[in-house]
Structure formats: structure tokens, C-alpha cells
Design an enzyme around this catalytic site. Sequence first.
Site, PDB file in Angstrom:
ATOM      1  N   ARG A 164       0.993  35.054 -25.897  1.00  0.00           N
ATOM      2  CA  ARG A 164       0.148  36.026 -25.218  1.00  0.00           C
ATOM      3  C   ARG A 164       0.923  37.277 -24.853  1.00  0.00           C
ATOM      4  NH1 ARG A 164      -2.621  33.194 -21.063  1.00  0.00           N
ATOM      5  NH2 ARG A 164      -3.844  32.761 -22.908  1.00  0.00           N
ATOM      6  N   TYR A 165       2.128  37.070 -24.361  1.00  0.00           N
ATOM      7  CA  TYR A 165       2.948  38.192 -23.907  1.00  0.00           C
ATOM      8  C   TYR A 165       3.897  38.602 -25.027  1.00  0.00           C
ATOM      9  CZ  TYR A 165       1.259  36.800 -19.280  1.00  0.00           C
ATOM     10  OH  TYR A 165       0.475  36.499 -18.200  1.00  0.00           O
ATOM     11  N   ARG A 209       7.556  36.358 -24.970  1.00  0.00           N
ATOM     12  CA  ARG A 209       7.708  34.953 -24.623  1.00  0.00           C
ATOM     13  C   ARG A 209       6.509  34.128 -25.089  1.00  0.00           C
ATOM     14  NH1 ARG A 209       6.389  38.402 -20.785  1.00  0.00           N
ATOM     15  NH2 ARG A 209       5.197  37.859 -18.925  1.00  0.00           N
ATOM     16  N   CYS A 215       1.017  13.129 -19.540  1.00  0.00           N
ATOM     17  CA  CYS A 215       1.640  13.295 -18.233  1.00  0.00           C
ATOM     18  C   CYS A 215       1.771  11.921 -17.610  1.00  0.00           C
ATOM     19  CB  CYS A 215       0.763  14.148 -17.328  1.00  0.00           C
ATOM     20  SG  CYS A 215       0.717  15.876 -17.802  1.00  0.00           S
ATOM     21  N   CYS A 244      -3.161  15.396 -12.985  1.00  0.00           N
ATOM     22  CA  CYS A 244      -3.610  16.180 -11.848  1.00  0.00           C
ATOM     23  C   CYS A 244      -5.101  16.438 -12.003  1.00  0.00           C
ATOM     24  CB  CYS A 244      -2.889  17.518 -11.791  1.00  0.00           C
ATOM     25  SG  CYS A 244      -1.113  17.374 -11.702  1.00  0.00           S
ATOM     26  N   CYS A 251      -5.954  20.006 -13.088  1.00  0.00           N
ATOM     27  CA  CYS A 251      -5.276  20.538 -14.275  1.00  0.00           C
ATOM     28  C   CYS A 251      -6.155  21.546 -15.005  1.00  0.00           C
ATOM     29  CB  CYS A 251      -4.936  19.395 -15.225  1.00  0.00           C
ATOM     30  SG  CYS A 251      -4.097  19.956 -16.711  1.00  0.00           S
ATOM     31  N   ARG A 287      -5.777  22.315 -18.047  1.00  0.00           N
ATOM     32  CA  ARG A 287      -5.971  21.823 -19.416  1.00  0.00           C
ATOM     33  C   ARG A 287      -6.574  20.429 -19.413  1.00  0.00           C
ATOM     34  NH1 ARG A 287      -0.073  23.496 -20.113  1.00  0.00           N
ATOM     35  NH2 ARG A 287      -0.297  25.765 -20.139  1.00  0.00           N
ATOM     36  N   ASP A 318      -7.975  27.943 -11.594  1.00  0.00           N
ATOM     37  CA  ASP A 318      -8.617  28.477 -12.801  1.00  0.00           C
ATOM     38  C   ASP A 318     -10.105  28.127 -12.893  1.00  0.00           C
ATOM     39  OD1 ASP A 318      -6.448  29.773 -13.891  1.00  0.00           O
ATOM     40  OD2 ASP A 318      -5.690  27.952 -14.855  1.00  0.00           O
ATOM     41  N   ASP A 347      -4.817  33.904 -13.042  1.00  0.00           N
ATOM     42  CA  ASP A 347      -4.651  33.880 -14.497  1.00  0.00           C
ATOM     43  C   ASP A 347      -6.010  34.274 -15.064  1.00  0.00           C
ATOM     44  OD1 ASP A 347      -3.402  33.583 -16.933  1.00  0.00           O
ATOM     45  OD2 ASP A 347      -2.464  31.675 -16.383  1.00  0.00           O
ATOM     46  N   LYS A 395      -1.537  36.627 -16.334  1.00  0.00           N
ATOM     47  CA  LYS A 395      -1.426  36.517 -14.882  1.00  0.00           C
ATOM     48  C   LYS A 395      -1.487  37.890 -14.223  1.00  0.00           C
ATOM     49  CE  LYS A 395       1.449  32.482 -15.471  1.00  0.00           C
ATOM     50  NZ  LYS A 395       1.642  32.594 -16.936  1.00  0.00           N
TER      51      LYS A 395
END
Length: 437
Positions: free
Chosen positions: A122-123, A126, A135, A139, A142, A144, A303, A340, A347
Site C-alpha cells: 500500500r505504501y 514497505r 493464531c 481475537c 480481529c 481479518r 475497523d 485505518d 492509517k
Amino acid sequence: MTVYTERQEELAGVIDFESSKSDWTDWKWHIRNTIKTVSSFEKALGITFSDRERKKHELTLRKFPLGITPYYLSLIDVEDYKNDPVFLQSFPSPKELVIERCDMTDPLHEDEDSPVPGITHRYPDRVLFHVSNLCSMYCRHCTRKRKVGDQDSIPSKSQLEQGIEYIRNTPQVRDVLLSGGDPLMLSDEKLDWLLTQIREIEHVEVVRIGTRMPVVLPYRITDKLVNMLKKHHPLWVNTHFNHPREVTDSSRRALTKLADAGIPLGNQSVLLAGVNDCPRLIKTLNHKLVKSRVRPYYLYQCDLSEGLSHFRTPVGKGIEIMESLRGHTSGFAVPTYVIDAPGGGGKIPVMPNYIISWASNKVVLRNYEGVITTYTEPESYECNYCDRNCTDCNLQLKEDDAEEKAIGVQKLISDWDETLSLTPEDTERMERNSHVA
Ligand SMILES: *Cc1c(COP(=O)(O)O)cnc(C)c1O
């Protein structure tokens, strides 16, 4: 030195009759004994849901998986579990099935901004590299959550190789962020292989790992892991504490190992309604983190992913928290609060306003105490006209001339770009004008 509490010893026996003392600190034991069903959760904690409740929970699990490590489970206060921050982050709520109009399956466009599977670029400099889909603890908040835990989306070795190949062929990438799932779900050997491959790429300057292991399974941070990681410096680790109760002796020990290996540590919290939406709580959390050499890095606005609506706070809550941190405590205990942006906007930092007014020679500001003050601008600032000719510049950067390409507002304020305005393409006026041209 006791490494676990009586409560944990008792819990280990309930979860696995044959467990021995050393099992509790063996991360693989926790992975083998992760709580994945409503009934095993009830059995372990001695809680009984009504049939109706159990049905609702099971329905939720069909959409979003359950996974709680025995360690993280041991932090739940059974007496008041319904308000417990550990419970709320790890056990499904029927509210996850509520879909609001603003909800999206991939709000951050991580799949759209993906040149090869597993990479989000995206950037400019990076990339985010999804190296694991699993995981140790899922969570509930999450971003995702539709993908993570899905056995069908576990990246294969060839997919990882494709990602590495993309990084190798993309010289702009100087920072690689390993994410997932949790990258520390990979074996030490696989991770060592991956880091070696990435490190061999000359233009990659830093690698970061995003992991929640210090919070949900601190025993994953073994001496063997840390000795392997430190071969791959400069390596940064960002973790994800959301509540002061998560900073336990075990997690502190894990953080100490990482920090002692010279790994700079950051923390990314998510602002969650009913879990940590309190200025005092976030301040306490951040104080505990900096004591363990962890720098609060981001505080995320929750999000717009599906199933998270019950966790979202108004943005004003985040600004209120930032207002109560800046100036009131150490600068390094203050994270950047970010939204975000949906649609892959990335962000966006959000802050209280500190600039009150502006004149040609003065800025009027207010501080955290409410003092209104002024800063007088210099009378004789010699503007360094920039034509991107770095080789001949007085500032002696001594690098090749910079690229002339600029983007966004940076482009509008630059000396070398003639652009006067950024204009949306799809206005009626633009469409009319396009026929004239
Ligand atoms: C968050 C994120 C990064 C890293 O952002 P930083 O602000 O550098 O921490 C990189 N790529 C993607 C897609 C991200 O979402």
C-alpha cells in the site's frame, strides 16, 4: 521463581489430566490444548451457559472460529467474566453476527492492494507480508476475522516464496512487516528460513514482526527463538496489549527476553468499547508497557470489518484519550491514534487540535493545561528552494538527486511541482470539461 500461579496449575489439570508441571510453560502444550469449543470452555472455567446461550455461541463459531490458549484463559476472572477484558477479547459474542450497513469484509482493501497472494503493498517503501493464517488465540476484534483461522488459506511454502520473490523484485521495499495470523505460529526453523531469505535481499533495510504472543502465549518467546531472531537484526517487534491486566509476570518475562536481545518493541492497541475505552486505563496500560521497554506505537480506531460493530467507539473517545495523555505523561507513553481508512486509504492520524490561530508572523497554540500561548515565527528564514537537486544542496545530504515525483498534499506544497490543486475526477464539472478537451 514461580512461573505460574496456583490458578494456572489447577486449570492445567482440568484441561489436560495428564499435564505435568513443565507443560504450563511449554508453548506447544498450549497450542495442543487450545480451547476451541464452547463446551471445553465451560468445562475449563466451570461456567454453565443456558441451552439458548450455548446455541447462540455455537452459531457464532460457525462463522468466526474460537481459540483461547490455556494461559490467556487463566487470566479470566470467573467471578465477573461477563465484564472481563480477557473474556471479551477471546470469547464470541452473539453480537458478532450483527451486520451493519457500514460493515465490510475487507475494509482495508488488503486483498485489492495485493500484487501477489500474501503481500499487501500500500505504501511506497514497505509491504505487509501475511506469513501465517493461524493464531494461538483468535481475537474477537480481529480486522481479518473472516480469513484468519481458515485452514484453507494457510500460506504454502510456494506462496511464501512468491512473496519473497516480489520483495526481491521490488527495490522500493525497504521495510517488510511480517504479519498474519501470527508469524510466531511458524516453527523457529521456518521463521529462520524466511528471515534469512528476506535478509539476503539487499534493499530490505528493516524487518518487523507483528505478534500477539507476548500477550496470549508468552511462553512462545523461548531462548531458542530469541537467539534465532537476533541473528536477523535490524529486527523490530510490535505486539498487541489492550488492557493492563494482560501485562503479567509471564508476559513481562517474554518482553524482557526480546528487549535484551536488542529488539525494539512497540505496541499496537485497539480501542474497544467495554474493554479499554477509558483514558485512565490506557494511561495505566502504557505506563506498564514502557516499564517493560515497550513503546506504545499506535492506538487504532476499531475497523469496519464485519462482526466488530459492538466493539466500536466514536472517534471522539479516541481523541479524548489522546487529550488525556499528551502532556500529562511521558511523551514516549503516548501512541499515535490512527484510523485505518476504509478502502485502503491507510492509517490516518487523528489528534486534538493544538493550533488555535495563525498570523503571518505568529502561531497561537494551546497546551494540555489550557494555556494559550504564541510562537513567533523567524523573521529571517531563508527558504531553501528545492529543485530536488540534492547533489548541489547546501544541506549536504550527499545523495543522488531525489525523484521529482510527489504525491498528495506533499505535491501541492512542493517547490518543484506545478500542481495547484487535487481534484476528484468524477465530478460533473470534470466530465463536462473532458468533452471540451
Ligand atoms: C500498517 C501497515 C503498514 C505499516 O505502517 P506503518 O505506519 O509504517 O507502521 C504497512 N502496510 C500496510 C498494508 C499496513 O496496513
